[in-house]
Every structure is written in structure tokens, then in C-alpha cells.
Design an enzyme around this catalytic site. Structure first.
Site, PDB file in Angstrom:
ATOM      1  N   SER A 116     -24.366  14.060 -12.981  1.00  0.00           N
ATOM      2  CA  SER A 116     -24.030  12.647 -12.798  1.00  0.00           C
ATOM      3  C   SER A 116     -24.035  12.282 -11.329  1.00  0.00           C
ATOM      4  O   SER A 116     -23.747  13.126 -10.460  1.00  0.00           O
ATOM      5  CB  SER A 116     -22.624  12.419 -13.368  1.00  0.00           C
ATOM      6  OG  SER A 116     -22.132  11.166 -12.982  1.00  0.00           O
ATOM      7  N   TYR A 140     -13.868  13.862 -13.463  1.00  0.00           N
ATOM      8  CA  TYR A 140     -15.153  13.916 -14.159  1.00  0.00           C
ATOM      9  C   TYR A 140     -16.246  14.418 -13.215  1.00  0.00           C
ATOM     10  O   TYR A 140     -16.989  15.353 -13.530  1.00  0.00           O
ATOM     11  CB  TYR A 140     -15.514  12.522 -14.701  1.00  0.00           C
ATOM     12  CG  TYR A 140     -16.917  12.451 -15.237  1.00  0.00           C
ATOM     13  CD1 TYR A 140     -17.274  13.125 -16.398  1.00  0.00           C
ATOM     14  CD2 TYR A 140     -17.905  11.729 -14.561  1.00  0.00           C
ATOM     15  CE1 TYR A 140     -18.573  13.085 -16.873  1.00  0.00           C
ATOM     16  CE2 TYR A 140     -19.208  11.672 -15.032  1.00  0.00           C
ATOM     17  CZ  TYR A 140     -19.532  12.356 -16.181  1.00  0.00           C
ATOM     18  OH  TYR A 140     -20.822  12.319 -16.654  1.00  0.00           O
ATOM     19  N   LYS A 144     -18.526  18.084 -13.184  1.00  0.00           N
ATOM     20  CA  LYS A 144     -19.998  18.148 -13.176  1.00  0.00           C
ATOM     21  C   LYS A 144     -20.483  18.979 -11.982  1.00  0.00           C
ATOM     22  O   LYS A 144     -21.451  19.725 -12.087  1.00  0.00           O
ATOM     23  CB  LYS A 144     -20.583  16.730 -13.132  1.00  0.00           C
ATOM     24  CG  LYS A 144     -20.392  15.965 -14.422  1.00  0.00           C
ATOM     25  CD  LYS A 144     -21.276  16.536 -15.532  1.00  0.00           C
ATOM     26  CE  LYS A 144     -21.023  15.931 -16.872  1.00  0.00           C
ATOM     27  NZ  LYS A 144     -21.880  16.466 -17.931  1.00  0.00           N
TER      28      LYS A 144
HETATM   29  N1  UFG Z   1     -17.259  -2.802 -15.524  1.00  0.00           N
HETATM   30  C1  UFG Z   1     -16.675  -4.035 -15.719  1.00  0.00           C
HETATM   31  N2  UFG Z   1     -16.285  -4.350 -16.977  1.00  0.00           N
HETATM   32  C2  UFG Z   1     -16.432  -3.506 -18.033  1.00  0.00           C
HETATM   33  C3  UFG Z   1     -17.037  -2.266 -17.818  1.00  0.00           C
HETATM   34  C4  UFG Z   1     -17.432  -1.941 -16.550  1.00  0.00           C
HETATM   35  O1  UFG Z   1     -16.521  -4.802 -14.787  1.00  0.00           O
HETATM   36  O2  UFG Z   1     -16.050  -3.869 -19.164  1.00  0.00           O
HETATM   37  C5  UFG Z   1     -17.720  -2.465 -14.172  1.00  0.00           C
HETATM   38  C6  UFG Z   1     -17.140  -1.175 -13.651  1.00  0.00           C
HETATM   39  O3  UFG Z   1     -15.906  -1.400 -13.013  1.00  0.00           O
HETATM   40  C7  UFG Z   1     -18.259  -0.716 -12.720  1.00  0.00           C
HETATM   41  C8  UFG Z   1     -19.529  -1.228 -13.389  1.00  0.00           C
HETATM   42  O4  UFG Z   1     -19.115  -2.283 -14.252  1.00  0.00           O
HETATM   43  O5  UFG Z   1     -18.124  -1.349 -11.492  1.00  0.00           O
HETATM   44  C9  UFG Z   1     -20.224  -0.175 -14.227  1.00  0.00           C
HETATM   45  O6  UFG Z   1     -19.258   0.430 -15.060  1.00  0.00           O
HETATM   46  P1  UFG Z   1     -19.623   1.411 -16.252  1.00  0.00           P
HETATM   47  O7  UFG Z   1     -18.335   1.782 -16.887  1.00  0.00           O
HETATM   48  O8  UFG Z   1     -20.671   0.800 -17.108  1.00  0.00           O
HETATM   49  O9  UFG Z   1     -20.274   2.636 -15.530  1.00  0.00           O
HETATM   50  P2  UFG Z   1     -19.703   3.518 -14.324  1.00  0.00           P
HETATM   51  O10 UFG Z   1     -20.516   3.132 -13.128  1.00  0.00           O
HETATM   52  O11 UFG Z   1     -18.246   3.487 -14.192  1.00  0.00           O
HETATM   53  O12 UFG Z   1     -20.009   4.967 -14.896  1.00  0.00           O
HETATM   54  C10 UFG Z   1     -21.208   5.556 -14.692  1.00  0.00           C
HETATM   55  C11 UFG Z   1     -21.430   6.617 -15.767  1.00  0.00           C
HETATM   56  C12 UFG Z   1     -20.463   7.748 -15.586  1.00  0.00           C
HETATM   57  C13 UFG Z   1     -20.509   8.234 -14.170  1.00  0.00           C
HETATM   58  C14 UFG Z   1     -20.202   7.114 -13.225  1.00  0.00           C
HETATM   59  C15 UFG Z   1     -20.227   7.551 -11.787  1.00  0.00           C
HETATM   60  O13 UFG Z   1     -21.278   6.046 -17.055  1.00  0.00           O
HETATM   61  O14 UFG Z   1     -20.824   8.791 -16.458  1.00  0.00           O
HETATM   62  O15 UFG Z   1     -21.190   6.119 -13.400  1.00  0.00           O
HETATM   63  O16 UFG Z   1     -19.399   6.713 -11.029  1.00  0.00           O
HETATM   64  F1  UFG Z   1     -19.619   9.201 -13.938  1.00  0.00           F
END
Ligand code: UFG
Length: 325
Positions: A116, A140, A144
Site C-alpha cells: 500500500s 495498517y 504492510k
Molecule cells: N473520505 C471522505 N468521506 C468518506 C470517505 C473518505 O471525505 O466517506 C476522504 C478521506 O478522509 C480521504 C479520502 O476521502 O481523504 C479517501 O479516503 P478513502 O477512505 O477512500 O481512502 P484512503 O485514502 O483513506 O485509503 C487508501 C486505501 C488504504 C490505504 C490508504 C493509505 O484504501 O488501503 O489509502 O493512506 F492504506
């Protein structure tokens, strides 16, 4: 080739199974169904099992004698890893250790694993290349990174050919809607945005509008799940040609903010996205965008879904399909 897919009933795993099967390969899915779906196992035999169960996993490797393994089986929620790190070290670290031990004891063969962009933590440059420092900021990401270190050590001692694929933000779905993104609870941005369209009474939360980005919301690099699937196949092919193990980024190199995603979803669906602004989510880096030059160079990997419209279109088709079934 014959491939044993650990975690093949999950989101990226099932798309990889479909990709391999439709390109003439045999796939066997090994999954404990903790987050995966039996309905997603459509392209070959299924073995129910946990990767931490050494005997069961070894038996599956012995029985099917695969040419290679792809290891997706992991816990993958950043916030859950903060509140319940034990589960992450158990499943992601000890589980991966068992996988490597089974290969050591049952006969080594190429191993491709899901890593990741979380291994980089808060990046020191706008475009993240594999040369940047590895400083994960949550359990997490640490699990990894430990998995990658274990792989290097097992490869050194036992000659396991390996590749760790560091995904950025997996998104989209099978355009034929046989499989798609289905997490419970759903925490990812794109499905939550689309669910808000389908259920206007539940607006999507936007976590933070005061980040140092152009519109104040977080920027991510969304990569289509089928482009990820193809990269796993190319990684296995690469390992058959006896090349050394390494970690490789998988992203498009294009950053999209949360507001960009909402605007694209509105354009694709011709509907408004009900949303509300909320405080920042803990442990969210403001920007994660890949430099994917290495994957292009060594795997000849060229993502097909380079526009966010195409990615969101497939996610929308799947969301509509799922809400009707
Ligand atoms: N977000 C929102 N609202 C939501 C969901 C997400 O505003 O309902 C925001 C989050 O705060 C983030 C962005 O949208 O800023 C993306 O969020 P996601 O949850 O879709 O994805 P992440 O970037 O948090 O997670 C991804 C992968 C993980 C990995 C991570 C690394 O899914 O496996 O990137 O930071 F670990």
C-alpha cells in the site's frame, strides 16, 4: 499458469481472479470470507481457509501445486488499525509470515503481495516514487511494511521470487457488473459518494476542508481495480523470468481532490451528491499521488482507466446493480 489467490473473494482479489481466468489461466481462491464474498468466487475452485492456519494453507498449496501465489488476504481499514492494532499485526504480519513459511516448506514459487501507499506515511514530495523514505503513520501501513521486510528476508534465505505492489486508491468495478466494491461497513470515498446519491437522506461526509491543497480537501490517486488486476498478472510473468524481488507503486499519477470526485460523480450520474463537511479524519495525509514510472518500465504496465470519469462510471454501474439486487 495456475495461480492460488489468497483473499480471492475480496474486492481486488476477485477482479484479479476474473482477469486471470478470462486470459486463459487457472485460479484457485483461498479465503476465510471474513470480508470477502462467496458470490465473488466464480472462476475456479474455492478453498475455505485462513492464511494463519499453516496446515490448511499448506494442504491447499500441496493439493493444487500452483505455479504462483497472489496474496491479498489482509485487514485494510486504516482507522480500524488504529483502534485495534492487534488484529492487523495478527492478520497482516503473522498471516503473511505463515504464507512465506508454507512456500519455504512446500516448495518456493513466485509470490505477489498487496502492499500500500500507506508505507510512505506523509510523503516528502508531491509525486511518490519507490525511492522516497518509508515512514508509515498508522498500524495498517506498518504491517504492510513489515510484510515487505519479511519478504526480503525470506527471499534472501529461501529464494522466494517476490513482488510487493503498493496500491494507491483502488476504485471502480468490473464493467460487466459481475463483481464490484462491497465492504461492510463501507468507508471508501467513491462508494460513499455514490451511496449518498442513491440514499439522499444519508449525505456523504467530507473529512476536512482545511488541508494545504487547492480546494482544502484531500487529494488521492484513484486507480481502477482492473488495472490493478492486470498488474498482478504482469508481476507474476516478471517473476517467472527470474528477476529480483522488489516493491512497485500502482497508481495513475493523477491526483483528485474529494471535491473533484463529487463534481465528477455529479457529471457522470447527472444527479446531485448530498454532502456535508466534517472535521478531519485522523491519520489522513493531505496528498498521496504515485509516480508509477517503475511499473511502466519493468512491467510494461499502462493503466487503461486513466480518466476519473471512466472509473466513476464503472463504480456507478456497480452501485446501481447492487442496489437493485
Ligand atoms: N473520505 C471522505 N468521506 C468518506 C470517505 C473518505 O471525505 O466517506 C476522504 C478521506 O478522509 C480521504 C479520502 O476521502 O481523504 C479517501 O479516503 P478513502 O477512505 O477512500 O481512502 P484512503 O485514502 O483513506 O485509503 C487508501 C486505501 C488504504 C490505504 C490508504 C493509505 O484504501 O488501503 O489509502 O493512506 F492504506
Amino acid at each position: 499458469m495456475k495461480v492460488l489467490v489468497l483473499g480471492g473473494a475480496g474486492y481486488i482479489g476477485s477482479h484479479t481472479c476474473k482477469y486471470l481466468a478470462t486470459h486463459g489461466h487457472d485460479v484457485i481462491t483461498y479465503d476465510n470470507l471474513s470480508t470477502g464474498h462467496l458470490e465473488f468466487v466464480k472462476w475456479g475452485p474455492f478453498v475455505y481457509g485462513d492464511i494463519r492456519d499453516y496446515a490448511n494453507l499448506r494442504q491447499a498449496v500441496h493439493k493444487y501445486n500452483p505455479d504462483g501465489l497472489i496474496h491479498f488476504a489482509a485487514s485494510a481499514y486504516v482507522s480500524e488499525s488504529v483502534s485495534n492494532p492487534g488484529q492487523y499485526y495478527d492478520n497482516n504480519v503473522l498471516g503473511s509470515l505463515r504464507v512465506m513459511e508454507v512456500l519455504r516448506d512446500e516448495g518456493v514459487r513466485p509470490l505477489v503481495v498487496s502492499s500500500s501507499c500507506a508505507v510512505y506515511g506523509v510523503p516528502t514530495e508531491n509525486y511518490i516514487s519507490e525511492r522516497l523514505p518509508l515512514n508509515p503513520i498508522n498500524p495498517y501501513g506498518r504491517t504492510k511494511l513489515i510484510m515487505e521486510w519479511m519478504l526480503q528476508d525470506f527471499a534472501h534465505a529461501h529464494q522466494i521470487p517476490w513482488m510487493a505492489l503498493r496500491y494507491f486508491n483502488a476504485a471502480g468495478a468490473d464493467p460487466e457488473c459481475e463483481i464490484g466494491e462491497w465492504h461492510t461497513p463501507e468507508t471508501h470515498l467513491i462508494p460513499n459518494v455514490l451511496n449518498a446519491i442513491l440514499n439522499p437522506a444519508s449525505p456523504v461526509n467530507i473529512f476536512g476542508d482545511d488541508y494545504p491543497t487547492s480546494d482544502g480537501t484531500c487529494i488521492r490517486d484513484y486507480i481502477h481495480v482492473l488495472d490493478l488486476a492486470k498488474a498482478h498478472f504482469l508481476a507474476l510473468e516478471y517473476l517467472y523470468s527470474q528477476k529480483p524481488g522488489l516493491a512497485v507503486n500502482l497508481g495513475t499519477g493523477q491526483g483528485k481532490s474529494i471535491l473533484d470526485i463529487i463534481a465528477t460523480a455529479e457529471a457522470v450520474t447527472a444527479k446531485k451528491v448530498p454532502h456535508k463537511f466534517c472535521p478531519r479524519r485522523p491519520c489522513d495525509p493531505s496528498q498521496l499521488v504515485a509516480s508509477a514510472e517503475l511499473a511502466t518500465k519493468i512491467l510494461n504496465w499502462i493503466p487503461e482507466y486513466t480518466s476519473i470519469d471512466k472509473i466513476i462510471t464503472t463504480a456507478w454501474q456497480w452501485a446501481c446493480h447492487k442496489s437493485h439486487n
